[in-house]
Design a protein around this motif. Sequence first.
Motif, PDB file in Angstrom:
ATOM      1  N   PRO A 196      -4.644   8.036   3.782  1.00  0.00           N
ATOM      2  CA  PRO A 196      -5.424   7.596   4.930  1.00  0.00           C
ATOM      3  C   PRO A 196      -4.968   6.132   5.679  1.00  0.00           C
ATOM      4  CG  PRO A 196      -6.900   7.975   3.026  1.00  0.00           C
ATOM      5  CD  PRO A 196      -5.622   8.178   2.433  1.00  0.00           C
ATOM      6  N   ILE A 197      -4.232   5.079   4.745  1.00  0.00           N
ATOM      7  CA  ILE A 197      -3.820   3.988   5.286  1.00  0.00           C
ATOM      8  C   ILE A 197      -2.370   4.342   5.684  1.00  0.00           C
ATOM      9  CG2 ILE A 197      -2.743   1.757   4.684  1.00  0.00           C
ATOM     10  CD1 ILE A 197      -4.697   1.541   2.406  1.00  0.00           C
ATOM     11  N   GLU A 231      -1.843   7.231   7.478  1.00  0.00           N
ATOM     12  CA  GLU A 231      -2.286   7.829   8.979  1.00  0.00           C
ATOM     13  C   GLU A 231      -2.567   6.739   9.782  1.00  0.00           C
ATOM     14  OE1 GLU A 231      -2.740  10.583  11.471  1.00  0.00           O
ATOM     15  OE2 GLU A 231      -2.594  11.206   9.456  1.00  0.00           O
ATOM     16  N   ASP A 232      -3.295   5.475   9.450  1.00  0.00           N
ATOM     17  CA  ASP A 232      -3.763   4.547  10.369  1.00  0.00           C
ATOM     18  C   ASP A 232      -2.271   3.953  10.808  1.00  0.00           C
ATOM     19  OD1 ASP A 232      -6.226   5.201  10.257  1.00  0.00           O
ATOM     20  OD2 ASP A 232      -6.657   3.434   8.709  1.00  0.00           O
ATOM     21  N   TYR A 233      -1.551   3.578   9.969  1.00  0.00           N
ATOM     22  CA  TYR A 233      -0.177   2.935  10.202  1.00  0.00           C
ATOM     23  C   TYR A 233       0.755   3.799  11.036  1.00  0.00           C
ATOM     24  CZ  TYR A 233       3.531  -0.348   9.191  1.00  0.00           C
ATOM     25  OH  TYR A 233       4.538  -1.310   9.170  1.00  0.00           O
ATOM     26  N   TYR A 234       0.522   5.184  10.604  1.00  0.00           N
ATOM     27  CA  TYR A 234       1.522   5.988  11.722  1.00  0.00           C
ATOM     28  C   TYR A 234       1.024   5.941  13.167  1.00  0.00           C
ATOM     29  CZ  TYR A 234       3.307  10.445  13.270  1.00  0.00           C
ATOM     30  OH  TYR A 234       3.752  11.322  13.931  1.00  0.00           O
ATOM     31  N   GLN A 235      -0.267   6.193  13.076  1.00  0.00           N
ATOM     32  CA  GLN A 235      -0.793   6.001  14.611  1.00  0.00           C
ATOM     33  C   GLN A 235      -0.218   4.906  15.481  1.00  0.00           C
ATOM     34  OE1 GLN A 235      -2.203   8.729  15.911  1.00  0.00           O
ATOM     35  NE2 GLN A 235      -2.044   9.848  14.134  1.00  0.00           N
ATOM     36  N   GLU A 236      -0.589   3.880  14.499  1.00  0.00           N
ATOM     37  CA  GLU A 236      -0.157   2.264  15.439  1.00  0.00           C
ATOM     38  C   GLU A 236       1.388   2.425  15.728  1.00  0.00           C
ATOM     39  OE1 GLU A 236      -1.287  -0.973  13.244  1.00  0.00           O
ATOM     40  OE2 GLU A 236      -3.445  -0.501  12.911  1.00  0.00           O
ATOM     41  N   CYS A 237       2.486   2.990  14.682  1.00  0.00           N
ATOM     42  CA  CYS A 237       3.694   2.739  15.018  1.00  0.00           C
ATOM     43  C   CYS A 237       4.324   3.734  15.491  1.00  0.00           C
ATOM     44  CB  CYS A 237       4.203   2.431  13.532  1.00  0.00           C
ATOM     45  SG  CYS A 237       3.662   1.231  12.633  1.00  0.00           S
ATOM     46  N   CYS A 242       0.823  -1.000  -0.019  1.00  0.00           N
ATOM     47  CA  CYS A 242       0.143  -0.083   0.015  1.00  0.00           C
ATOM     48  C   CYS A 242       0.885   1.273  -0.006  1.00  0.00           C
ATOM     49  CB  CYS A 242      -0.886   0.044   1.220  1.00  0.00           C
ATOM     50  SG  CYS A 242      -0.097  -0.122   2.568  1.00  0.00           S
TER      51      CYS A 242
END
Length: 296
Positions: A58-59, A61-67, A44
């Motif tokens: 958007p993906i 952003e989600d990955y950033y918040q998790e990592c 992605c």
Amino acid sequence: MLDDLKIFITAANKHSFTQAAKSLNMTIATVSRRISALEQALGCELLHRSTKGLKLTPIGEDYYQECAEFIDALDQRISNLDKTLHSLSGEVKILAPTNLGSGPLDAFWQHFASKHPNIQLNIELSNAIQDMHENRADLAIRSGPLPDSSLIQKRLGFIEPILVASPNTSFTLPNRVEDITECPSIAANMFSDWRLIHQDGSICALQKNHQHLSNDMNISLNLVKAGAGITLMPTSMVYNAIQAGELIQVLPEWRGQKREIRLVWPHKRSLSARAQLLRDELTLFLHQQAWFEQAD
């Protein structure tokens, strides 16, 4: 993967490959290539590239918040570990044989503690070989032959056992090595087999029934000082008593087999600055002792 994640987090925070590269001390091309490789591995797109800079998808952003929190915490732990390893303040734990760590090394412990008051010594003594990993030790002094192991070993030198007795014995001291069998004797358990080596290289293995045995070399030493018999003991244990006139060397042309002294530490563990300092100063101290023979 962790390095690529850190590059991604930095680029997202800086909104620029150029600024991320500068912060990470990398080239722009390397930063771009590593993030592209991460995106390919994940299947992605994480960042939109444009002339205005970088923006999280958007993906992404989600990955950033998790990592991001995980990477920041990991960086902090690595930073703390680095500070701990390089600090000259804190604990250093060393394992040592009882008969060397207590007595012969007393002056060293005192000098080191006085010279480095911010370092806390944790000294654990035992004549058994202790597991460094179980004891979470930084360094260990080993005496005698060692089994093969994954430990890093530094050969320091040798300590030679010699025959000694009190100058005030009630029995006649031996004039020949064969006469030792007629003398009362005292032995520490680890030195109960008397294999003597003459200065010309000849060997005499004495079959001797000792009057007194102990697993504590200091007890044997005190019995010898009291005139209870002759003993074979490491020079490190008896040197001061000889200098003080409490003991005399018997048959000086005969000696016991040299015992090799090594410093060891775990192969996969980085030595802290404190442990390195202790290692270097202990090596120097031993090489300055009259009872210690430096390794070639």
